[in-house]
Write a protein that holds these residues in place. Structure first.
Motif, PDB file in Angstrom:
ATOM      1  N   VAL A 177      -0.637   6.596  14.264  1.00  0.00           N
ATOM      2  CA  VAL A 177      -1.097   5.017  14.318  1.00  0.00           C
ATOM      3  C   VAL A 177      -2.306   5.008  15.429  1.00  0.00           C
ATOM      4  O   VAL A 177      -2.980   4.077  15.474  1.00  0.00           O
ATOM      5  CB  VAL A 177      -0.012   4.132  14.535  1.00  0.00           C
ATOM      6  CG1 VAL A 177       0.846   4.284  13.279  1.00  0.00           C
ATOM      7  CG2 VAL A 177       0.852   4.505  15.769  1.00  0.00           C
ATOM      8  N   GLY A 178      -2.099   5.628  16.471  1.00  0.00           N
ATOM      9  CA  GLY A 178      -2.965   5.747  17.549  1.00  0.00           C
ATOM     10  C   GLY A 178      -4.242   6.413  17.353  1.00  0.00           C
ATOM     11  O   GLY A 178      -5.332   6.411  18.105  1.00  0.00           O
ATOM     12  N   GLY A 179      -4.527   7.076  16.129  1.00  0.00           N
ATOM     13  CA  GLY A 179      -5.700   7.680  15.570  1.00  0.00           C
ATOM     14  C   GLY A 179      -5.782   9.066  16.077  1.00  0.00           C
ATOM     15  O   GLY A 179      -6.927   9.392  15.844  1.00  0.00           O
ATOM     16  N   GLY A 180      -4.976   9.755  16.440  1.00  0.00           N
ATOM     17  CA  GLY A 180      -4.962  11.005  17.105  1.00  0.00           C
ATOM     18  C   GLY A 180      -4.030  11.809  16.109  1.00  0.00           C
ATOM     19  O   GLY A 180      -3.876  11.568  14.847  1.00  0.00           O
ATOM     20  N   ARG A 181      -3.693  13.033  16.559  1.00  0.00           N
ATOM     21  CA  ARG A 181      -2.874  13.961  15.690  1.00  0.00           C
ATOM     22  C   ARG A 181      -1.500  14.334  16.572  1.00  0.00           C
ATOM     23  O   ARG A 181      -1.445  14.240  17.804  1.00  0.00           O
ATOM     24  CB  ARG A 181      -3.673  15.200  15.514  1.00  0.00           C
ATOM     25  CG  ARG A 181      -4.885  15.104  14.830  1.00  0.00           C
ATOM     26  CD  ARG A 181      -5.108  14.739  13.485  1.00  0.00           C
ATOM     27  NE  ARG A 181      -4.389  15.584  12.555  1.00  0.00           N
ATOM     28  CZ  ARG A 181      -4.215  15.143  11.356  1.00  0.00           C
ATOM     29  NH1 ARG A 181      -4.531  13.976  10.891  1.00  0.00           N
ATOM     30  NH2 ARG A 181      -3.404  15.932  10.503  1.00  0.00           N
ATOM     31  N   GLN A 182      -0.563  14.542  15.865  1.00  0.00           N
ATOM     32  CA  GLN A 182       0.705  15.097  16.354  1.00  0.00           C
ATOM     33  C   GLN A 182       1.034  16.250  15.724  1.00  0.00           C
ATOM     34  O   GLN A 182       0.847  16.506  14.450  1.00  0.00           O
ATOM     35  CB  GLN A 182       1.871  14.109  16.262  1.00  0.00           C
ATOM     36  CG  GLN A 182       3.061  14.455  17.121  1.00  0.00           C
ATOM     37  CD  GLN A 182       2.675  14.657  18.576  1.00  0.00           C
ATOM     38  OE1 GLN A 182       2.523  15.794  18.888  1.00  0.00           O
ATOM     39  NE2 GLN A 182       2.707  13.579  19.216  1.00  0.00           N
ATOM     40  N   ASP A 183       1.672  17.060  16.502  1.00  0.00           N
ATOM     41  CA  ASP A 183       1.975  18.661  15.627  1.00  0.00           C
ATOM     42  C   ASP A 183       3.539  19.042  16.429  1.00  0.00           C
ATOM     43  O   ASP A 183       4.095  18.438  17.162  1.00  0.00           O
ATOM     44  CB  ASP A 183       1.078  19.285  16.214  1.00  0.00           C
ATOM     45  CG  ASP A 183       0.991  19.903  17.614  1.00  0.00           C
ATOM     46  OD1 ASP A 183       1.375  19.310  18.524  1.00  0.00           O
ATOM     47  OD2 ASP A 183       0.653  21.177  17.902  1.00  0.00           O
ATOM     48  N   ASN A 184       3.728  20.104  15.798  1.00  0.00           N
ATOM     49  CA  ASN A 184       4.797  21.137  16.081  1.00  0.00           C
ATOM     50  C   ASN A 184       4.431  22.287  15.766  1.00  0.00           C
ATOM     51  O   ASN A 184       3.434  22.640  14.906  1.00  0.00           O
ATOM     52  CB  ASN A 184       6.279  20.579  15.456  1.00  0.00           C
ATOM     53  CG  ASN A 184       7.652  21.066  16.071  1.00  0.00           C
ATOM     54  OD1 ASN A 184       7.437  21.848  16.909  1.00  0.00           O
ATOM     55  ND2 ASN A 184       8.661  20.375  15.516  1.00  0.00           N
ATOM     56  N   GLY A 232       6.536  13.067  18.862  1.00  0.00           N
ATOM     57  CA  GLY A 232       6.202  11.890  17.743  1.00  0.00           C
ATOM     58  C   GLY A 232       6.797  10.339  18.088  1.00  0.00           C
ATOM     59  O   GLY A 232       7.149   9.956  17.527  1.00  0.00           O
ATOM     60  N   THR A 233       6.479   9.818  19.114  1.00  0.00           N
ATOM     61  CA  THR A 233       6.845   8.668  19.580  1.00  0.00           C
ATOM     62  C   THR A 233       5.677   7.873  20.107  1.00  0.00           C
ATOM     63  O   THR A 233       4.559   8.388  20.295  1.00  0.00           O
ATOM     64  CB  THR A 233       8.047   8.777  20.678  1.00  0.00           C
ATOM     65  OG1 THR A 233       7.181   9.481  21.739  1.00  0.00           O
ATOM     66  CG2 THR A 233       9.167   9.504  20.156  1.00  0.00           C
ATOM     67  N   GLY A 234       6.078   6.353  20.310  1.00  0.00           N
ATOM     68  CA  GLY A 234       5.028   5.542  20.518  1.00  0.00           C
ATOM     69  C   GLY A 234       3.642   5.460  19.752  1.00  0.00           C
ATOM     70  O   GLY A 234       3.946   5.335  18.582  1.00  0.00           O
TER      71      GLY A 234
END
Length: 299
Positions: A177-184, A232-234
């Motif tokens: 939602v912040g426009g970035g990427r999240q990963d694992n 994956g928070t905030g």
């Protein structure tokens, strides 16, 4: 109505027994699997006769590849494909073999629209080898004209030499939602394991995202193997952007006339895929293990 003391004792005892039985039944089935009665398990795994029964109401997309490349829930056929064929000996029936190939579905999938797709589970069975040179995009919920999709199920097949036939680096990412990427990823930190890969070995890879907890997990053959499930928070919460399309085995840059930038890090997939299932919820741990066991049994 009047009761004798003997009847009162009997009724009290019966009430206690019923309460104990109810309590035991609940604790014997903490994961809410379909049945705790042994007679209901004949020929089944954890009470299920088929993977089709697992969270059926939440299954929003499914590719069986049993002689058909259509997404079965919507009936959507690929817009284009390359290097694809069907092979026998899949997890269930036939499977899709890609030889430097991909499937591209150039339409909006309603199941992945904003608001309809927040938590998710994506499961796929794969036969693959490391190639030592290029990444593999196993499955992408793509954003038209953009390199990164809503969800990118990336296999870092370039990260290990082709001679490494055991270890697979799994590195899924998603839009936030912040426009970035999240990963694992499964090859850093305390966890550094992988299901043993091979040209003739079917492995089950699953990614899950729980929107309520902000956890993003990787599963390999029913074991949690990701190192960073809690990042994956905030503003890193998952965001499903529209419109969307589906690419299996690649991204836009591997599709002729669809390239969006100069990145050549991905190659069309070489390997086999079967039983891609996408759910609009995170499957509980017990169901992920059951889904794997059903696949092993060909159900």
């Amino acid at each position: 109505m009047k009761f004798s003391n003997q009847n009162r004792v009997y009724l009290f005892g019966l009430t206690v027994l019923l309460a104990i039985f109810s309590s035991c039944k609940k604790s014997d089935n903490p994961n809410d699997l379909p049945s705790v009665n042994p007679q209901d398990y004949a020929g089944k795994i954890d009470g299920f006769g088929s993977a089709d029964e697992i969270y059926a109401k939440n299954l929003v997309a499914y590719w069986s590849f049993d002689g058909n490349k259509n997404e079965t829930k919507s009936g959507t056929a690929p817009t284009s494909s390359a290097g694809d064929s069907f092979i026998p000996g899949g997890v269930k029936g036939q499977a899709l073999k890609l030889s430097g190939g991909y499937l591209y579905y150039g339409k909006q999938f309603d199941a992945f629209k904003t608001g309809a797709f927040t938590s998710f589970t994506i499961s796929a069975w794969v036969q693959i080898l490391n190639n030592g040179s290029k990444k593999t995009m196993l499955f992408q919920i793509a954003r038209p004209g953009m390199f990164d999709g809503n969800v990118d199920f990336v296999l870092e097949t370039q990260a290990n030499p082709a001679s490494n036939v055991d270890y697979l680096q799994i590195h899924p990412t998603f839009a936030t939602v912040g426009g970035g990427r999240q990963d694992n990823i499964n090859n850093y930190g305390a966890t550094n394991v992988s299901p043993a890969i091979g040209a003739n070995k079917w492995i089950n890879i699953i990614v899950t995202y729980d929107a309520s907890a902000g956890t993003f997990n990787i599963w390999g053959n029913a074991a949690k193997i990701g190192n960073y499930p809690d990042r994956g928070t905030g503003d890193a919460l998952f965001k499903s952007y529209e419109p969307n399309e589906i690419i299996i085995g690649g991204n836009y840059n591997v599709i002729p006339s669809k390239s969006v930038n100069a990145d050549t890090g991905f190659a069309p997939m070489t390997g086999s895929i079967d039983e891609i299932r996408v759910y609009n919820t995170v499957l509980p741990d017990a169901y992920i293990k059951t889904l794997y066991n059903l696949g092993v049994a060909g159900k």
